[in-house]
Design a protein around this motif. Structure first.
Motif, mmCIF file in Angstrom:
data_model
loop_
_atom_site.group_PDB
_atom_site.id
_atom_site.type_symbol
_atom_site.label_atom_id
_atom_site.label_comp_id
_atom_site.label_asym_id
_atom_site.label_seq_id
_atom_site.Cartn_x
_atom_site.Cartn_y
_atom_site.Cartn_z
ATOM 1 N N PHE A 199 134.586 16.302 9.084
ATOM 2 C CA PHE A 199 134.460 14.913 8.659
ATOM 3 C C PHE A 199 133.100 14.335 9.062
ATOM 4 C CE2 PHE A 199 138.777 12.855 7.781
ATOM 5 C CZ PHE A 199 139.311 14.019 7.284
ATOM 6 N N SER A 200 132.453 13.703 8.100
ATOM 7 C CA SER A 200 131.229 12.950 8.369
ATOM 8 C C SER A 200 131.628 11.533 8.795
ATOM 9 C CB SER A 200 130.367 12.886 7.108
ATOM 10 O OG SER A 200 131.043 12.110 6.112
ATOM 11 N N ARG A 201 130.666 10.744 9.188
ATOM 12 C CA ARG A 201 130.929 9.335 9.527
ATOM 13 C C ARG A 201 131.531 8.618 8.317
ATOM 14 N NH1 ARG A 201 128.922 6.708 13.856
ATOM 15 N NH2 ARG A 201 127.286 8.233 14.129
ATOM 16 N N HIS A 202 131.031 8.937 7.121
ATOM 17 C CA HIS A 202 131.537 8.336 5.883
ATOM 18 C C HIS A 202 133.001 8.741 5.633
ATOM 19 C CE1 HIS A 202 131.288 6.538 1.933
ATOM 20 N NE2 HIS A 202 131.744 7.660 1.410
ATOM 21 N N ASP A 203 133.341 10.007 5.891
ATOM 22 C CA ASP A 203 134.734 10.465 5.726
ATOM 23 C C ASP A 203 135.665 9.709 6.665
ATOM 24 O OD1 ASP A 203 134.045 12.366 3.780
ATOM 25 O OD2 ASP A 203 133.685 13.910 5.296
ATOM 26 N N TRP A 204 135.243 9.499 7.926
ATOM 27 C CA TRP A 204 136.072 8.745 8.866
ATOM 28 C C TRP A 204 136.262 7.314 8.381
ATOM 29 C CZ3 TRP A 204 139.285 11.006 11.731
ATOM 30 C CH2 TRP A 204 138.984 12.183 12.408
ATOM 31 N N HIS A 205 135.194 6.715 7.867
ATOM 32 C CA HIS A 205 135.283 5.350 7.336
ATOM 33 C C HIS A 205 136.311 5.300 6.201
ATOM 34 C CE1 HIS A 205 133.984 1.344 6.204
ATOM 35 N NE2 HIS A 205 133.872 1.769 4.957
ATOM 36 N N ASN A 206 136.252 6.261 5.289
ATOM 37 C CA ASN A 206 137.225 6.318 4.185
ATOM 38 C C ASN A 206 138.645 6.529 4.699
ATOM 39 O OD1 ASN A 206 135.346 5.896 2.168
ATOM 40 N ND2 ASN A 206 134.980 8.085 1.874
ATOM 41 N N ALA A 218 146.135 13.175 27.690
ATOM 42 C CA ALA A 218 145.884 11.785 27.328
ATOM 43 C C ALA A 218 144.805 11.738 26.250
ATOM 44 C CB ALA A 218 145.426 10.982 28.545
ATOM 45 N N THR A 219 144.858 10.707 25.439
ATOM 46 C CA THR A 219 143.811 10.456 24.465
ATOM 47 C C THR A 219 143.179 9.111 24.779
ATOM 48 O OG1 THR A 219 145.375 9.456 22.924
ATOM 49 C CG2 THR A 219 144.915 11.808 22.634
ATOM 50 N N PHE A 220 141.948 8.941 24.353
ATOM 51 C CA PHE A 220 141.289 7.654 24.526
ATOM 52 C C PHE A 220 140.448 7.358 23.298
ATOM 53 C CE2 PHE A 220 138.859 10.968 26.633
ATOM 54 C CZ PHE A 220 137.562 10.771 26.158
ATOM 55 N N GLY A 221 140.291 6.089 23.019
ATOM 56 C CA GLY A 221 139.528 5.648 21.856
ATOM 57 C C GLY A 221 140.189 4.415 21.260
ATOM 58 N N THR A 222 139.541 3.854 20.265
ATOM 59 C CA THR A 222 140.077 2.666 19.611
ATOM 60 C C THR A 222 141.080 3.074 18.538
ATOM 61 O OG1 THR A 222 138.364 2.647 17.912
ATOM 62 C CG2 THR A 222 137.888 1.464 19.961
ATOM 63 N N LYS A 223 141.733 2.080 17.955
ATOM 64 C CA LYS A 223 142.717 2.326 16.892
ATOM 65 C C LYS A 223 142.073 3.057 15.707
ATOM 66 C CE LYS A 223 144.114 -0.632 13.768
ATOM 67 N NZ LYS A 223 144.546 -1.729 13.006
ATOM 68 N N ASP A 224 140.852 2.719 15.395
ATOM 69 C CA ASP A 224 140.138 3.352 14.279
ATOM 70 C C ASP A 224 139.176 4.412 14.781
ATOM 71 O OD1 ASP A 224 141.505 1.716 12.561
ATOM 72 O OD2 ASP A 224 139.863 0.310 12.265
ATOM 73 N N SER A 225 139.728 5.440 15.451
ATOM 74 C CA SER A 225 138.901 6.523 15.953
ATOM 75 C C SER A 225 139.643 7.846 15.770
ATOM 76 C CB SER A 225 138.539 6.299 17.427
ATOM 77 O OG SER A 225 139.680 6.338 18.238
ATOM 78 N N ASP A 226 138.929 8.937 15.936
ATOM 79 C CA ASP A 226 139.490 10.276 15.756
ATOM 80 C C ASP A 226 140.720 10.466 16.623
ATOM 81 O OD1 ASP A 226 140.005 12.996 15.498
ATOM 82 O OD2 ASP A 226 138.058 13.648 16.222
ATOM 83 N N PHE A 227 140.620 10.182 17.914
ATOM 84 C CA PHE A 227 141.733 10.421 18.824
ATOM 85 C C PHE A 227 142.526 9.155 19.088
ATOM 86 C CE2 PHE A 227 138.896 13.979 19.628
ATOM 87 C CZ PHE A 227 139.769 15.035 19.621
#
Length: 190
Positions: free
Chosen positions: A90-97, A181-190
């Motif tokens: 995934f590119s940054r654009h793919d994650w955005h989509n 455990a995972t960490f990150g925001t709601k709109d992140s990979d993990f």
């Protein structure tokens, strides 16, 4: 079937450190297209279902690489630090989509299918990530092994962390524990 070519190089640096680099490349689709094609071939995704994410579905030469080093201390702790590159990921654009279209239930199921496919193929889902692992043999007492790792997506800083402890009671019995455990925001990979 797809043919890929690869190479690796390893170099000792002193008594305690090893540096290494691995590369593979070949004609292939990106991860999104590979997963959806597999899903349709196995009837997991209906044949006429629309693509869930816009992507360049064509085959082209794509690279994968891992560069890192391993360092072992006198007290039997081994550290590994690696950078991973997966051009099909995934590119940054793919994650955005991905995060822009999460409301549609059928689309959401297909998106999670893509993630599961990546895990099954043991392929990083993101193009850029870093991996750090520590492994301590005979930690503090004989027969106690402690291991921990963290895998971080470099696009969004999210990650997965895991720690294990194993005590070898005998050659046949081991008792252990695992914490993840995972960490990150709601709109992140993990």
């Amino acid at each position: 079937s797809e043919t890929r070519f690869g190479a690796n190089i390893t170099r000792s640096i002193g008594q305690n450190m090893v540096a290494y680099a691995e590369w593979a490349g070949g004609e292939r689709r990106n991860l999104i297209s590979e997963a959806l094609r597999f899903g349709r071939e196995t009837d997991t995704i209906p044949e006429g279902a629309p693509d869930t994410l816009p992507s360049d579905g064509g085959k082209r030469f794509r690279n994968e690489a891992a560069v890192g080093f391993s360092y072992t201390t006198e007290s039997k702790i081994t550290f590994n630090l690696e950078y991973h590159f997966n051009e099909a990921g995934f590119s940054r654009h793919d994650w955005h989509n991905w995060f822009d279209g999460g409301g549609d239930r059928s689309r959401s199921a297909a998106l999670w299918f893509i993630r599961s496919y990546a895990v099954d193929q043991q392929a990083p889902i993101s193009r850029h990530s870093v991996f750090l692992r520590a492994d301590w043999t005979d930690a503090m007492v004989p027969d106690l092994d402690l291991t921990g790792f963290v895998n971080i997506d470099l696009y969004d800083g999210s990650g997965l962390a895991q720690a294990t402890a194993d005590y070898h009671l005998s050659d046949f019995w081991t008792v252990g524990g695992l914490a993840t455990a995972t960490f990150g925001t709601k709109d992140s990979d993990f």
